[in-house]
Design a protein around this motif. Sequence first.
Motif, PDB file in Angstrom:
ATOM      1  N   UNK A  13       0.960   0.447   7.153  1.00 29.89           N
ATOM      2  CA  UNK A  13       0.425   0.473   5.788  1.00 29.89           C
ATOM      3  C   UNK A  13       1.363   1.253   4.873  1.00 29.89           C
ATOM      4  N   UNK A  14       1.802   2.414   5.367  1.00 26.42           N
ATOM      5  CA  UNK A  14       2.733   3.240   4.587  1.00 26.42           C
ATOM      6  C   UNK A  14       4.012   2.466   4.312  1.00 26.42           C
ATOM      7  N   UNK A  19       7.634  -0.453   0.829  1.00 34.07           N
ATOM      8  CA  UNK A  19       8.415  -1.664   0.589  1.00 34.07           C
ATOM      9  C   UNK A  19       8.052  -2.301  -0.739  1.00 34.07           C
ATOM     10  N   UNK A  20       6.761  -2.255  -1.079  1.00 36.34           N
ATOM     11  CA  UNK A  20       6.349  -2.840  -2.350  1.00 36.34           C
ATOM     12  C   UNK A  20       6.923  -2.053  -3.525  1.00 36.34           C
ATOM     13  N   UNK A  30      17.812  -1.111   4.629  1.00 37.87           N
ATOM     14  CA  UNK A  30      16.668  -0.216   4.511  1.00 37.87           C
ATOM     15  C   UNK A  30      15.372  -0.956   4.747  1.00 37.87           C
ATOM     16  N   UNK A  31      15.259  -2.163   4.160  1.00 38.87           N
ATOM     17  CA  UNK A  31      14.044  -2.962   4.347  1.00 38.87           C
ATOM     18  C   UNK A  31      13.870  -3.276   5.817  1.00 38.87           C
ATOM     19  N   UNK A 119       8.612 -10.154   1.965  1.00 38.83           N
ATOM     20  CA  UNK A 119       8.142 -10.673   3.239  1.00 38.83           C
ATOM     21  C   UNK A 119       7.704  -9.538   4.162  1.00 38.83           C
ATOM     22  N   UNK A 120       8.567  -8.518   4.274  1.00 38.37           N
ATOM     23  CA  UNK A 120       8.215  -7.452   5.210  1.00 38.37           C
ATOM     24  C   UNK A 120       7.066  -6.598   4.691  1.00 38.37           C
ATOM     25  N   UNK A 121       6.967  -6.454   3.386  1.00 38.90           N
ATOM     26  CA  UNK A 121       5.813  -5.731   2.841  1.00 38.90           C
ATOM     27  C   UNK A 121       4.525  -6.427   3.246  1.00 38.90           C
ATOM     28  N   UNK A 122       4.488  -7.758   3.090  1.00 40.61           N
ATOM     29  CA  UNK A 122       3.283  -8.503   3.436  1.00 40.61           C
ATOM     30  C   UNK A 122       3.023  -8.458   4.934  1.00 40.61           C
TER      31      UNK A 122
END
Lengths: 620, 166, 102
Positions: A13-14, A19-20, A30-31, A119-122
Amino acid sequence: MQQLLALVPALPLLAAVLLMLAATRIGTNGVRILGVGSVALSALLACRIAVAQIGAGWAVQPFDVTLWHWMRIGDFAPDVTLHLDGLSLVMMLVITVIGFLIHLYASAYLDGDPGYARFFACMNLFVAAMLTLVLANDLLLLYVGWEGVGLCSYLLIGFWYDDPANGRAARKAFIVTRVGDTALISGLFLLATSFGTLSIPSLMQHATTSWPIGTAMPTLAAFLLLGGALGKSAQLPLQTWLVDAMAGPTPVSALIHAATMVTAGVYLIARTHVLFALAPDALLVTGLIGAATLLLSGASALVQTDIKRVLAYSTISQIGYMFLALGVGAWDAAIFHLVTHAFFKALLFLAAGAVILRMHHEQDITRMGGLRTAMPGVFVVFAIGSASLAALPLVTAGFYSKEAILGGAWDSGPSGRLLWCAGVVGAFLTALYIFRLLFIVFLGEQHRHPHGVTGWRIGVPLGVLAILAVVGGGLQTPALLGGIAIMPGILGGVFGSASHEGALALLPLVLASLVPLAGIALAWRWYGGGLASRFETQFTGLLLRGWDFDRAYDRMIVQPLMWLVRVNHHDIVDSFYEGLGKLAQRTHAGLSLSENGRVRWYAGWLAAGSVAALAIAVLS
Amino acid sequence: MNALFTLAAIVAVISTTMVVTRTVAVHALLYLVVSLLAVATVFFTLGAAFAAALEVIIYAGAIMILFVFVVMMLNLDRDDADRENTWLTPRVWAGPALLSAVLAGELLYAGIAGHGTIVAAREVGPVQVGLALFGPYLLAVELASLLLLAGLISAYHLGRDSGRGG
Amino acid sequence: MGAVAPANAILLAAILFGLGLAGVLIRRNLIFMLMSIEVMLNATGLAFVAGGARWGQADGQVMFLLVLTLAAAEISVGLALILLLQTRRPTLDSDVGNRLKG
């Protein structure tokens, strides 16, 4: 160690929030580190907790972690409490470990995509929501996770939003699952108003003490929860969204639409199995729906030409197996199959993704062929996954979990025998369609040449999942084949020890083992060209369109609604309110004539009003 | 006392009628002073000597002086009085007069029908009034002082504005 | 010395009030309207005093005092406005008040 449980969902979640917020500042590396690393840490933590909690005989020490009091409305006071027992431990491990592998894979699969960080945030948000779902001790918190994964599913199906078709697929998935969610939330309201709590342990306790078996209340509640599960798990009649959901990137299909989210319905029913045990009717319907879904989508998978659609129908069909197991009360068999299915179906999707990636995003299997020589590694893991899905006897994980389900069905009375027959036919269909796919894609003439090589970030997850798809069966074997009982041990604390281990008769076991072999043989003949021409009928078209459920829904629901919309184009109800507005305007126009700015005129009306009021007071 | 009351009442009604009907402002003003004095007499006959004194001093004295000053400053002449005449045609005043008559009639009817037995007035002296004013009505007194302050400030402001804006 | 019946004073107040109202409605000159309002206020005060005399209570006179205050404040503001109007736009016709702007 127990306090660290909250970190398992909190880390992804963090990472999702970071990422968002900071997607553009931390660069691709970094992502990658943040997106994959958070889930990796989460997986390590989950494994450490598992090691700490599993004791003698694989029994799990259950515990609760209350994070905070959520709200207090009268007597209704849900807490944000995480609950770890055998069931949630298994789910947590599946989500974090397979989630990590798929994240690693995705970091290569989406290289160079402009929406990399999004993508990775989701995906991280999805992992967090899914973990919340399985760790929740309270149905309300579970519902938060439930809707969270639905949201992430929507976001990720429509990830490539440039194509309107993807957006349509995402909306379809969201709206169809919403139908089920409406049933689920109604069920929650029913339970909350009946017992004043949504905490699962006390809910189950209340239900057993105050609701007799087979009465209306538990049946209604079970049916409503079942409705939610049907929507999320893409079962008949709400299965239509999952095939279109393949519009999302392949890792999404692997993680959300094969391994984890779509099995949330199975988890929900397993979690509330006490309630379902009170409602035999609901259980029977669950089993029948499972069997029907299993056969219908298995048949649809036979004729698809899109590699991901074959796998999507296969997923629907395999979740049908799990519902069948739930329907006969074989809870642990359902969860066991959930785990093995997560292994081999994630493997198949990822392998298919590797093929798609090297074929320039070509998904049509009729344009593939002969890929065995070009990508032998992918061929091997795809073959392993296919064998596991087809339940090739003795050497695959799918065999053991399917045997556990069929054994459970065989043992549960006459309706169970019927379901067993459906399961065996389904096993035959499964072997047939998946090996047809395997043969078409990897054998024969090479139509187009794949480019590049498969990198380590794709290769490693494939290898690990291939190993899991083989050895995963060692979690639970029938008594005839060693009688290993890791899975029953872990789940024993949740479902009780009345499992079906060892009770399997020899005849059905042998029969069910031979069926996949027959399916593979038929697939080989079909591939050889003997059957294809005879099969090309009108019926094929029907199967290709997934039994025309979409068309039926369009006729039955969408078109009447659109008709209503056209009829009501000028909003019949609204015209009343518009009329009110017009009336007010006319009155305003009339009254504003009286407002002429003449003081004496006003005073005159004041006096007239006084006269009238006094007349009423004096003369009455 | 009753004779005095009747006389004062008649004077009040007549002079008030004159106030309403005069065309020259100063004449109307003088009739208004007469009317106020007559009402002060009525107060006296009702045993409200304090109110009578206030009526004479503040109404007939202070407020009317204010009117007189303003009328002087307005510098009204013959033309204004003639214009008043043109404004006072029967067509203009018949309706409002009827309306007022109806209202007064209703009030009279309510006044006559309202009381069962005729009770004589009882005298209320300044001591009682003072005790009431600074007892239960203290807040009202404060409010009245604020109201007067507001009137003072706005009159000053408007007057200054007129002097400058000219 | 026969005492006066307050009821009669109430009747007088009603008559005076009606006359004042007629004045407000009939006259177009603002200064006459203001005088008529004075008459009406005075009639109200008379009614209060008569009521107080009827019951032998001080409240009537207290209310009269408040009416007096109100009249004083109202007149001071009203006359200031009249002066202003007279200098800005030399007419006291209330019927052209509807052309009031700004």
